[in-house]
Design an enzyme around this catalytic site. Structure first.
Site, PDB file in Angstrom:
ATOM      1  N   ASP A   1      -0.295   0.779  -1.847  1.00 61.31           N
ATOM      2  CA  ASP A   1      -1.420   1.279  -1.062  1.00 61.31           C
ATOM      3  C   ASP A   1      -0.927   1.760   0.294  1.00 61.31           C
ATOM      4  OD1 ASP A   1      -4.256   1.438   0.058  1.00 61.31           O
ATOM      5  OD2 ASP A   1      -4.644   0.552  -1.899  1.00 61.31           O
TER       6      ASP A   1
ATOM      7  N   HIS B   1      -7.334   1.334   4.198  1.00 62.84           N
ATOM      8  CA  HIS B   1      -7.590   1.213   2.769  1.00 62.84           C
ATOM      9  C   HIS B   1      -6.870   0.008   2.161  1.00 62.84           C
ATOM     10  CE1 HIS B   1      -7.387   2.544  -1.526  1.00 62.84           C
ATOM     11  NE2 HIS B   1      -8.578   3.048  -1.247  1.00 62.84           N
TER      12      HIS B   1
ATOM     13  N   SER C   1     -11.671   2.239  -5.974  1.00 59.85           N
ATOM     14  CA  SER C   1     -10.615   1.591  -5.178  1.00 59.85           C
ATOM     15  C   SER C   1     -10.921   0.116  -4.952  1.00 59.85           C
ATOM     16  CB  SER C   1     -10.470   2.266  -3.809  1.00 59.85           C
ATOM     17  OG  SER C   1      -9.793   3.480  -3.893  1.00 59.85           O
TER      18      SER C   1
END
Length: 839
Positions: free
Chosen positions: A108, A157, A485
């Site tokens: 990520d 994220h 996600s």
């Protein structure tokens, strides 16, 4: 990059486009005996927020954590945390399973490992115990990565994903689904969320070689092909015994919209379910039923302009009795039933029918200085930072659900006092509100399958809509986000819990357990707003909503986790599966069939994939060799299935159908086996759009087909130069739209008339070369545009003359050596002249 790993041996090479002929050099590399394949570097992005950002999600740099836990469903604990209730994770937590001893590798954007809820450190002994930064601070997706040992997050994220797995208990009322696991973070996304397939291949292999038990990824690009190099690399890791859990994409509700590498062979591709309790993250305020500071009740509000100072005031609500038109808003001045002076009150008013400044102006007639707006519906995404007037001293907004509680109290004559703290000093708080609209349903944004080769996709669903988790401290510390996600790390957590509880790590076995015990969700057509009684299609939800507790305790296993019936041309009309009874006693199973709605990929008369195609009740007919079978303890039984595809569907629109084979055991276990098929010919699927395949002028306002035999006068080019479609120089450019998946697309330049270009015969046609970047492989539905400056992909400068572009799209399942297996379209002709030349 040196990609020398045990499961993938290769290198990523950047060629100098000025001095080297890119195609010639790559061809020479590909011709080496030791090279098995060559792929272009492709750029990937994190799967952006599926629902679009809302004003209340990121609360900014608030420095204090609430000490008064604000929640409507539970006290100060995480027992009733909705995503865990939906997936039965809470039941496994109650049994003591936390993922302890399991290593989850994340690929990520990095992680803020300094976050106290994620352990506050990095390395051995920490929650984030391993990993690395593969790219460095200056990576832009095109330059050479500069690795770093510390995978610090600058996007947010990766920190959000990490918290879904490993967050420790906190005052905001959530906890990681596998909070006892160790995380490894492999930073492969830069601060803009960009990566490339070579970096991602490296990250997966690093995570594998560092001993990850599970690898999770929430990155991808729309594809539908398992032949993508990243998908191939991931599948090798799965074949080597490490399950990979990957977000399926946020490109719904289009059929055939899955992202790679989620559509790779053996990947646990995850769809998103909407949370049943929507979190609101914001600034903390307090109410009491008297003016004291005792017995305070916490609530969440969104600061306006100006925000509230430190004050305690009684609430006063605008009611239909106090407004000119009998409304709860104040779009016009209040009537005589309202107090003439509201300066010592905090005015509660509905925001509807007019703007927030209009309401503030109306309330000024009664000297209102402090205003708390509330939304006119239950949609928390409608909350925002309101604006008022220069005379207003404090403002904010709360959700309707909260305002109704206060309205009821005030309506009964109860006094309610609000204590407001200016935002820079206030705590961060979260509240959870029931989602009675689409909570528990598959999210509209969640990508649909199948793949372009009719492989079943997605595999499973977990909550990914409206998820509260950690965020980098400098970005506020917490965030509410939505997308597949968020669904993928929850599924990875479920794998970790099963691994701990059952000591099973085999990817195929794990997928079978989770798939067979899933809970199927009903279908919501977001375009029409219809909530169907029937189940959501397999192409949308996969096996259904993962049920972690049932997967851990199931004693029955099935030989396969799903069945793909392929398309009409390759229909699997007979297949079988085996039931194995792992219980200590014989079990009798009743075998049944629950079909789901089918849905066309295209609308009649339209060439592009349809966003709102109507579902159909036409379903396949399945017959079984046995509808009831008794399997002894430790024994197995094979069930044969005969399939009759659905009738009455328009095959040219590529309808996708599916359903669930059901097994009801006398031991109380209820299992499913999802299947999926395409009621049409994928080989005949529309590919090159007839209305968008033409030559156009790059200096036009937008791509529009140029007149046939038009002329361009352009500078004499340099070998290796690449023109841009946004160039100030007017170049001829190709615009082509793919309306279906294309395994291979050629864009060959054909000399016309007496044009003296040298040619090579390719698939029966004499061509002078290819446009830059062509041929391309494994396309999904998208628009491709490329300018032409006279230099072919092969590095040849074409002479002045008259040309056309021959587009040839290989049919799905086609033979690329057979000219008859291509859809073809020739563009209009165009003339090239050079403004200057060299000798």
């Amino acid at each position: 990059m040196n990609l020398s790993y045990s499961l993938f041996r290769g290198a990523s090479i950047q060629l100098d486009a000025i001095d080297l002929d890119l195609h010639h050099a790559s061809t020479k590399i590909a011709s080496l005996a030791s090279v098995k394949n060559v792929w272009p570097v492709r750029y990937f992005e994190h799967l952006a927020n599926g629902k679009g950002s809302s004003g209340n999600s990121n609360i900014g740099k608030l420095n204090h954590l609430s000490k008064h836990f604000a929640r409507t469903t539970a006290d100060n604990d995480t027992v009733g945390y909705a995503p865990h209730v939906l997936t039965q994770v809470d039941k496994l937590h109650a049994e003591g399973f936390t993922g302890k001893g399991i290593r989850v590798g994340l690929v990520d954007s990095g992680v803020d490992y300094n976050h106290p809820v994620l352990g506050g450190c990095f390395g051995e002994g920490c929650i984030i115990s391993y990993g690395k930064d593969l790219i460095g601070d200056d990576f832009n997706g095109t330059n050479t990565p500069v690795p770093d040992p510390y995978p610090q997050d600058c996007l947010g994220h990766g920190t959000h994903v990490s918290g879904i797995i490993a967050a420790q208990e906190n005052y905001l009322g959530f906890i990681g689904a596998a909070y006892g696991a160790n995380l490894g973070m492999y930073k492969a996304l830069n601060c803009a969320g960009v990566s490339s397939n070579d970096v991602l291949i490296a990250a997966f292999n690093e995570a594998y070689e560092d001993g990850s038990d599970i690898i999770s990824l929430s990155v991808g690009i729309i594809s539908g092909w398992k032949e993508d190099p990243l998908a191939i690399a991931v599948s090798r890791i799965i074949d080597a015994g490490v399950p990979c859990v990957i977000a399926n994409g946020n490109n719904g509700p289009f059929v055939f919209s899955s992202a790679t590498p989620a559509d790779g062979k053996g990947v646990m591709a995850v769809a998103s379910i909407e949370n049943t309790m929507t979190p609101l993250l914001g600034t903390e305020g307090f109410t009491s039923l008297d003016s004291s500071s005792e017995n305070l009740t916490s609530f969440v509000w969104i600061p306006g302009t100006p925000a509230f100072p430190n004050i305690t005031l009684p609430l006063w609500v605008v009611t239909p009795n106090t407004t000119a038109y009998g409304t709860w808003n104040a779009c016009s001045p209040l009537n005589e039933n309202a107090p003439a002076d509201l300066s010592d009150k905090l005015v509660l008013v509905e925001l509807s029918d007019c703007s927030d400044p209009d309401i503030a102006n109306s309330l000024l007639k009664n000297n209102a200085k402090y205003i708390m707006f509330y939304s006119s519906d239950d949609d928390l995404s409608n909350l925002y930072s309101v604006s008022t007037t220069p005379e207003t001293l404090g403002s904010g907004m709360v959700p309707r659900q909260q305002a109704l509680v206060w309205r009821d109290l005030l309506g009964d004559g109860t006094e309610v006092y609000a204590t407001m703290i200016e935002p820079q000093s206030a705590g961060t708080a979260a509240a959870f509100f029931p989602n009675d609209s689409n909570g528990g349903c598959v999210d509209e944004f969640s990508s649909w399958g199948p793949t372009w080769e009719a492989d079943l996709n997605p595999r499973i669903s977990t909550p990914g809509g409206s998820i509260l988790s950690t965020y980098p401290l400098w970005m506020g510390g917490y965030y509410v986000d939505s997308g597949t996600s968020m669904a993928a790390p929850l599924m990875a957590s479920i794998y970790a819990l099963i691994m701990e509880a059952r000591s099973i790590k085999d990817p195929k076995t794990l997928m079978g357990l989770v798939s067979s015990t899933a809970n199927q969700r009903k279908y919501v057509d977001y375009n029409t707003g219809i909530f169907y009684e029937g189940l959501a299609p397999v192409a949308q939800q996969g096996a259904g909503l993962a049920q972690a507790y049932d997967a851990v305790h199931a004693t029955t296993t099935l030989s396969v986790s799903s069945i793909s019936l392929n398309d009409t041309n390759h229909l699997v009309n007979s297949t079988d599966f085996t039931i194995t009874n792992g219980a200590k006693q014989a079990v009798t199973y009743s075998v049944g069939h629950v079909p789901t709605l089918s849905r066309e990929a295209y609308k009649t008369g339209q060439s592009t994939l349809g966003r709102s195609t109507t579902p159909s009740n036409a379903t396949a007919t399945l017959t079984f060799s046995e509808t009831k079978v008794t399997v002894p303890a430790g024994g197995s039984a094979k069930i044969t299935i005969e399939v009759t595809p659905p009738q009455g569907l328009n095959s040219s629109n590529l309808p996708v159908y599916g359903g669930y084979i059901t097994l009801s055991g006398s031991n109380g276990e209820n299992l499913v086996l999802p299947y999926l098929g395409v009621a049409g010919s994928l080989k005949n699927a529309r590919s090159i759009d007839p209305g968008y395949s033409f030559i156009y002028h790059t200096t036009g306002r937008f791509p529009q087909e140029a007149p046939d035999n038009d002329t361009w006068t352009i500078p004499y080019p340099t070998v290796g130069s690449k023109p841009s479609t946004s160039s100030t120089i007017d170049y001829p450019a190709l615009g082509v739209e793919a309306d279906a998946g294309i395994p291979l697309l050629r864009a060959d330049i054909i000399p016309l008339g007496a044009t003296p270009a040298k040619t090579t015969n390719i698939l029966g046609v004499d061509v002078a070369g290819s446009l830059h970047g062509y041929p391309v492989r494994w396309l999904n539905t998208n628009i491709n545009q490329v300018a032409f400056n006279g230099v072919t992909q092969e590095g040849t400068i074409l002479p002045e003359g008259n040309y056309a572009v021959l587009l040839r799209a290989l049919k799905i399942f086609g033979d690329e050596e057979n000219p008859g297996d291509y859809f073809t379209k020739q563009t209009g002709s165009f003339n090239i002249k050079y403004a200057s030349s060299t000798t």
